[in-house]
Design an enzyme around this catalytic site. Structure first.
Site, mmCIF file in Angstrom:
data_model
loop_
_atom_site.group_PDB
_atom_site.id
_atom_site.type_symbol
_atom_site.label_atom_id
_atom_site.label_comp_id
_atom_site.label_asym_id
_atom_site.label_seq_id
_atom_site.Cartn_x
_atom_site.Cartn_y
_atom_site.Cartn_z
ATOM 1 N N GLU A 69 4.120 -10.342 14.119
ATOM 2 C CA GLU A 69 3.360 -10.828 15.264
ATOM 3 C C GLU A 69 3.637 -12.318 15.501
ATOM 4 O OE1 GLU A 69 -1.193 -10.293 16.913
ATOM 5 O OE2 GLU A 69 -0.717 -9.762 14.857
ATOM 6 N N ARG A 73 0.806 -1.219 0.000
ATOM 7 C CA ARG A 73 0.000 0.000 0.000
ATOM 8 C C ARG A 73 0.838 1.267 0.000
ATOM 9 N NH1 ARG A 73 -3.013 -3.796 2.861
ATOM 10 N NH2 ARG A 73 -4.940 -4.272 1.790
#
Length: 147
Positions: free
Chosen positions: A106, A69
């Site tokens: 994560e 993005r």
């Protein structure tokens, strides 16, 4: 802190153009889908304009866009503020000589790459990415820019 009435009306337009999808890509996550923002010409322009207004005149010579993005928002911001655009990509996506930085996710690790020589010492950079979860991607981008 400014009240809702004092806010720039473009913020509300941008916010309403972003589709929220619950439980995507997994249960418990509220995914902020910017593809609907990209379909709204006014909201997309407002988004770019807000970035440009914030960063124009700040002596930024590099806009680094993190895949993917950052590739959508980075180039128009770079052009508008008179900076070069530097893509930061996943491994083996950039031709030529690259430098790499491993970072924590994560659940695991990943690697980001940038072309050797894309950024010169003393250049001031702006990093464009779509979200910060653990901060690993941002930290890797900063390390690459300082290499």
């Amino acid at each position: 802190m400014a009240s809702q009435d004092d806010r720039d009306p473009r913020i509300a337009r941008i916010s309403s153009a972003i589709r929220v999808i619950p439980d995507f890509p997994k249960k418990g996550i509220l995914f902020q889908d910017i593809t609907t923002l990209l379909l709204d010409i006014k909201a997309f322009r407002d988004t770019i304009d807000l970035f440009v207004e914030r960063y124009r005149g700040k002596d930024i010579s590099v806009v680094a866009g993190v895949e993917a993005r950052g590739f959508i928002f980075g180039p128009p911001i770079a052009l508008a503020i008179g900076a070069k655009f530097v893509p930061m990509r996943k491994p083996n996506k950039l031709p030529g000589e690259v430098i790499s930085e491993e970072y924590s996710l994560e659940y695991g690790t990943d690697i980001m790459e940038m072309h050797v020589g894309a950024v010169q010492p003393g250049e001031r950079a702006l990093v464009i990415d779509d979200l910060i979860a653990t901060g690993g991607t941002l930290c890797a981008a900063i390390k690459l820019l300082g290499t």
